[in-house]
Design an enzyme around this catalytic site. Sequence first.
Site, PDB file in Angstrom:
ATOM      1  N   CYS A 153       1.089  -1.500   0.406  1.00 52.49           N
ATOM      2  CA  CYS A 153      -0.021   0.069   0.024  1.00 52.49           C
ATOM      3  C   CYS A 153       0.943   1.565   0.283  1.00 52.49           C
ATOM      4  CB  CYS A 153      -0.638   0.058   1.411  1.00 52.49           C
ATOM      5  SG  CYS A 153      -2.446   1.421   1.196  1.00 52.49           S
ATOM      6  N   HIS A 201      -3.173  -5.241   0.402  1.00 49.52           N
ATOM      7  CA  HIS A 201      -3.061  -5.738   1.622  1.00 49.52           C
ATOM      8  C   HIS A 201      -3.264  -7.098   2.247  1.00 49.52           C
ATOM      9  CE1 HIS A 201      -2.880  -1.470   4.001  1.00 49.52           C
ATOM     10  NE2 HIS A 201      -3.864  -1.295   3.291  1.00 49.52           N
ATOM     11  N   GLU A 222      -2.146  -9.234   3.685  1.00 54.85           N
ATOM     12  CA  GLU A 222      -1.855  -9.493   5.517  1.00 54.85           C
ATOM     13  C   GLU A 222      -3.089  -9.692   5.745  1.00 54.85           C
ATOM     14  OE1 GLU A 222      -1.308  -5.163   5.330  1.00 54.85           O
ATOM     15  OE2 GLU A 222      -1.396  -6.398   4.142  1.00 54.85           O
TER      16      GLU A 222
END
Length: 506
Positions: free
Chosen positions: A79, A167, A169
């Site tokens: 990001c 993202h 994660e």
Amino acid sequence: MFEKIIILDFGSQTTQLIGRRLRELNEYCEIVPYNKFPADTSHVKGVILSGSPYSVYDPAAFKADLSHIRGTFPVLGICYGAQFMAYTAGGDVQPADSREYGRANLAYIDGGDPLFRGIAPGSQIWMSHGDTITRLPAGFRKIASTKDVDFAAYRVEGEPTWGVQFHPEVFHSLDGTRLLGNFLDICGASRDWSPASFVETTVKELKEKLGDDKVVLALSGGVDSSVAAVLLNKAIGRNLTCVFVDHGLLRKNEFENVLRDYEHLGLNVIGVNAKERFYKALAGVTDPERKRKIIGTGFIDVFEEEAGKLQDVKWLAQGTIYPDVIESLSITGTTIKSHHNVGGLPEKMNLKLCEPLRLLFKDEVRRVGTELGMMPHLIKRHPFPGPGLAVRILGDITEEKVRILQDADDIFISALREWGLYDTVWQAGVILLPVRSVGVMGDERTYENAVALRAVTSTDAMTADWAQLPYDFLAKVSNDIINKVKGVNRVVYDISSKPPATIEWE
């Protein structure tokens, strides 16, 4: 020393999730401030740049010199991290027509790129940014896009550097863990971090660090300090003295129960009754940060006094874990709340600090405890705040308020065990509210205290959802508390998640 991935934290709320995902992939990692890249890079295998609350062109944006990182280590920008690398290399980053937030799907993927190995077009990802890359710099090549984001991911030609504007994660990026695993493969990571390897390495490091020095441990009875005690005991044996302080803010009968629980571990434990000392210091104090500071300072004072009764004690050990550190030292400069372990220490200490669990998340601490052979009921205990019931009594603290809260809390926790719900909940407790309400008991009007029940589910305490406990269970607990705890006539249930609320009320 473990090989590691360094995560440069630019202030994203999900930075800790990157670390969690890498640990789940059995790769050790450390999160450091964006401008604090470690001087010793001998064990660094790769670098990840996190997201950020800022835009790259914001005057207040966090900026880092990557000249000694790019080309030296494999790098993955996430990001803001991806936008920052593109922007500083001469690319264009502009505000998106509308904030790109939520689920999206990768419409195009360069299947030959190692970062996307095993990931097919259509894979769901999670976007969360107000800016977007509109032009890549020279030498940067697009390797993924969505319907709305042309440069969802890129690769820098001639060096092991990648950037993704989504993202990986977060849970909603369905192939995010695979992508991070691919990055670990690019880094040549061995993925050999495990509870067993942590115990072996940490015990060795503690032996070298502490030598024949004497250590006093702040034992609370909770999972973190318990595992720290067993780990230290394995390393230095009788050179460890555990001090368990009763500050008068423990759960009902906690002091006696904890001392009894630790008999089987062979620990050298000293119990100290300091109730009156803490009650006096806390008298009239209502500000939660002042409570934490007073209790933290009081702990250290007691430990130093006890250490003074021993010979040659040089170290104070604590069960500080990663979420404690993260919440106390926000990269943006905003402290969510201080923890007694890391935020309440006086400026001058007479003892050096030893925190063997400082870089572990809570579930990892439990796995280490299991590896050490600790009893399940000690490992599975819910987290309990270091300041104890002080942060569950909103307002000033009195012995009567402590008595009320202890009794109510005991009914709640005991019921969770009796109904088989205890292990389905991450953390639970009762909060004594600074309000009174009208009630009726028999033929009499009452005007007494209200309490809130709090129970959450979580994996690492960084995020948490309120536990959806059965209605009949909540009804039974409410009825028992009101009928059995003198001074309470109303019970409510907290249905707030973290974020935006924290698990504890103070």
